[in-house]
Design an enzyme around this catalytic site. Structure first.
Site, PDB file in Angstrom:
ATOM      1  N   PHE A   1       0.836  -1.203   0.000  1.00  0.00           N
ATOM      2  CA  PHE A   1       0.000   0.000   0.000  1.00  0.00           C
ATOM      3  C   PHE A   1       0.874   1.257   0.000  1.00  0.00           C
ATOM      4  O   PHE A   1       0.599   2.227  -0.716  1.00  0.00           O
ATOM      5  CB  PHE A   1      -0.914  -0.014   1.226  1.00  0.00           C
ATOM      6  CG  PHE A   1      -2.133   0.848   1.098  1.00  0.00           C
ATOM      7  CD1 PHE A   1      -3.388   0.288   0.939  1.00  0.00           C
ATOM      8  CD2 PHE A   1      -2.042   2.227   1.149  1.00  0.00           C
ATOM      9  CE1 PHE A   1      -4.527   1.088   0.822  1.00  0.00           C
ATOM     10  CE2 PHE A   1      -3.163   3.034   1.030  1.00  0.00           C
ATOM     11  CZ  PHE A   1      -4.415   2.463   0.873  1.00  0.00           C
ATOM     12  N   PHE A   2       1.946   1.253   0.784  1.00  0.00           N
ATOM     13  CA  PHE A   2       2.832   2.414   0.830  1.00  0.00           C
ATOM     14  C   PHE A   2       3.546   2.604  -0.510  1.00  0.00           C
ATOM     15  O   PHE A   2       3.731   3.743  -0.964  1.00  0.00           O
ATOM     16  CB  PHE A   2       3.852   2.264   1.955  1.00  0.00           C
ATOM     17  CG  PHE A   2       3.309   2.608   3.313  1.00  0.00           C
ATOM     18  CD1 PHE A   2       3.121   3.925   3.699  1.00  0.00           C
ATOM     19  CD2 PHE A   2       2.990   1.613   4.222  1.00  0.00           C
ATOM     20  CE1 PHE A   2       2.623   4.252   4.951  1.00  0.00           C
ATOM     21  CE2 PHE A   2       2.487   1.923   5.483  1.00  0.00           C
ATOM     22  CZ  PHE A   2       2.305   3.248   5.846  1.00  0.00           C
TER      23      PHE A   2
ATOM     24  N   PHE B   1      -7.322   6.833   3.084  1.00  0.00           N
ATOM     25  CA  PHE B   1      -6.614   6.164   4.186  1.00  0.00           C
ATOM     26  C   PHE B   1      -7.075   4.718   4.349  1.00  0.00           C
ATOM     27  O   PHE B   1      -6.491   3.955   5.108  1.00  0.00           O
ATOM     28  CB  PHE B   1      -6.827   6.927   5.501  1.00  0.00           C
ATOM     29  CG  PHE B   1      -5.805   6.578   6.555  1.00  0.00           C
ATOM     30  CD1 PHE B   1      -4.567   7.201   6.573  1.00  0.00           C
ATOM     31  CD2 PHE B   1      -6.076   5.619   7.518  1.00  0.00           C
ATOM     32  CE1 PHE B   1      -3.619   6.872   7.529  1.00  0.00           C
ATOM     33  CE2 PHE B   1      -5.131   5.283   8.483  1.00  0.00           C
ATOM     34  CZ  PHE B   1      -3.899   5.914   8.480  1.00  0.00           C
TER      35      PHE B   1
ATOM     36  N   ARG C   1       9.909   7.495   6.885  1.00  0.00           N
ATOM     37  CA  ARG C   1       9.000   8.119   5.930  1.00  0.00           C
ATOM     38  C   ARG C   1       8.658   9.552   6.313  1.00  0.00           C
ATOM     39  O   ARG C   1       8.284  10.361   5.445  1.00  0.00           O
ATOM     40  CB  ARG C   1       7.721   7.276   5.824  1.00  0.00           C
ATOM     41  CG  ARG C   1       6.775   7.699   4.714  1.00  0.00           C
ATOM     42  CD  ARG C   1       5.616   6.731   4.601  1.00  0.00           C
ATOM     43  NE  ARG C   1       4.679   7.105   3.557  1.00  0.00           N
ATOM     44  CZ  ARG C   1       4.796   6.780   2.281  1.00  0.00           C
ATOM     45  NH1 ARG C   1       5.824   6.062   1.882  1.00  0.00           N
ATOM     46  NH2 ARG C   1       3.898   7.152   1.392  1.00  0.00           N
TER      47      ARG C   1
END
Length: 307
Positions: free
Chosen positions: A41-42, A144, A284
Site C-alpha cells: 500500500f505504501f 486512508f 518516511r
C-alpha cells in the site's frame, strides 16, 4: 526502490512493524499477509504520488484499471509485468483465503472505493484543487482505507462478524475513531512534507485554505481533533465491551462472536499506539533529514510510468 535503496532504507521505514503492532493475536500467516499488503500500500501510494508529480496521467489510468481488474480476479494477475500489479494480486489472493466469499466481496467493494478515491485525489492534485474541510474528511476516509484496515480485524480474530455486529453503532463508531485518529495524525506528521511539495490533500492545508487558519492554528486544530478522537474512543470502548459481553448467550456461536468482537476492539485500541509509534520511528516522516523536504530519499523518480 532499487536494490541498494531497499538495503539502505526498507527496514527503517517500519511498514510491517506498523501492522504487527495493530493486529495482535493474528495467526502468523494472516499477519504476514497483512504486513505484506501494508508494505504494498505504501509503495502504491508513492507510485501514485510520482505519477502526479511527473505528470503521468496515462500511467495512472492504466494502473488504476489493472488494480480494479486484479481485485476481482487476482489469480489472473500474479505474473503481471508491472510488479506493483503482481504484488497486489498476490496480497489479495492470500487475504481472500482466510474467510468466506461474503468477506472477500466486502473487502473488494471497499477497495474498489479506495482506488476511485485515489483517482479523485489524482485529479484534485493535478488541478491544484484543495477540497473543503468536510469534503476532504469524507475523501480521507477512503484514501486512508478506513474500512479496509477495519475489515482486516476479522481474519486476525479468525472470525467473520455478522452484519448486525459490524453495523452496531458503538462498534462502528469505535472502528471509525481509531482510523480517524490515524488519518489525522498522519496529516499532522506529513504536513511539512506536503507543504514543501505544494500538495493539496491534507487536513491542515484545507483548514488554511478554506477556514482561513494560520499554519500554527491549523496544527493546533488537528491536534485537538486527534486528542478528541482518543477521548471519544475511550468512552465508546466501554459501550463496545458491554456489547461484546451481551453476545455471549451461552452457545458456542455466541461465545465465538463475543470473543471476536473483544479481539477486534482490543486491536482498535492498539491502532492508536502503533500509529503513534510508527510516525515517530519510520524514516518516511523524517523530512528534516532529507535534501528535498518534499521527496523521500528512497523514492526512485524514474521508476515505472511514462518518462
Amino acid at each position: 526502490m532499487s536494490a541498494d535503496k531497499v538495503a539502505e532504507y526498507a527496514d527503517g521505514l517500519c511498514y510491517t512493524d506498523l501492522m504487527a503492532g495493530y493486529y495482535l493475536g493474528a495467526p502468523e500467516e494472516v499477519l504476514q499477509a497483512i504486513a505484506d499488503f501494508s508494505a504494498w500500500f505504501f509503495v502504491w501510494d508513492d507510485r501514485h504520488d510520482r505519477d502526479i508529480v511527473h505528470g503521468r496521467p496515462a500511467s495512472w489510468r492504466h494502473l488504476k484499471g489493472r488494480l480494479h481488474a486484479a481485485l476481482d480476479a487476482p489469480g489472473l494477475f500474479l505474473y503481471h509485468r508491472d510488479p506493483l500489479v503482481a504484488g497486489f494480486a498476490d496480497s489479495v489472493l492470500r487475504l481472500y483465503s482466510f474467510l468466506g466469499r461474503r468477506w472477500n466481496a466486502r473487502f473488494a467493494r471497499h477497495f474498489h472505493e479506495v482506488i476511485e478515491a485515489y483517482d479523485r485525489e489524482f485529479r484534485n492534485r493535478t488541478n491544484g484543487t484543495v477540497p473543503k474541510v468536510d469534503e476532504y474528511l469524507e475523501l480521507r476516509r477512503l484514501t486512508f482505507a478506513h474500512w479496509i484496515w477495519t475489515d482486516l480485524l476479522e481474519p486476525s480474530a479468525g472470525c467473520e462478524l455478522p452484519a448486525m455486529v459490524r453495523k452496531h453503532p458503538a462498534f462502528r463508531r469505535a472502528a471509525l475513531l481509531s482510523q480517524e485518529f490515524a488519518a489525522w495524525y498522519n496529516d499532522l506528521c506529513s504536513l511539512p512534507k506536503e507543504i514543501a511539495g505544494d500538495e493539496v490533500h491534507n487536513l491542515g492545508i484545507s483548514l488554511i485554505r478554506h477556514d482561513g487558519l494560520t499554519l500554527e492554528e491549523a496544527v493546533t486544530e488537528i491536534r485537538g481533533r486527534v486528542e478528541g478522537a482518543v477521548m471519544e474512543f475511550l468512552s465508546t470502548e466501554q459501550e463496545v465491551r458491554r456489547f461484546a459481553e451481551s453476545l455471549d448467550d451461552g452457545s458456542a456461536r455466541g461465545k465465538q462472536i463475543s470473543t471476536a468482537v473483544s479481539s477486534c476492539l482490543g486491536n482498535m485500541r492498539n491502532w492508536f499506539s502503533s500509529v503513534y509509534w510508527f510516525h515517530h520511528e519510520s524514516g518516511r516522516y523524517m523530512v528534516d533529514n532529507w535534501d528535498d523536504r518534499s521527496t523521500p530519499p528512497y523514492v526512485n523518480n524514474e521508476a515505472a510510468g511514462e518518462k
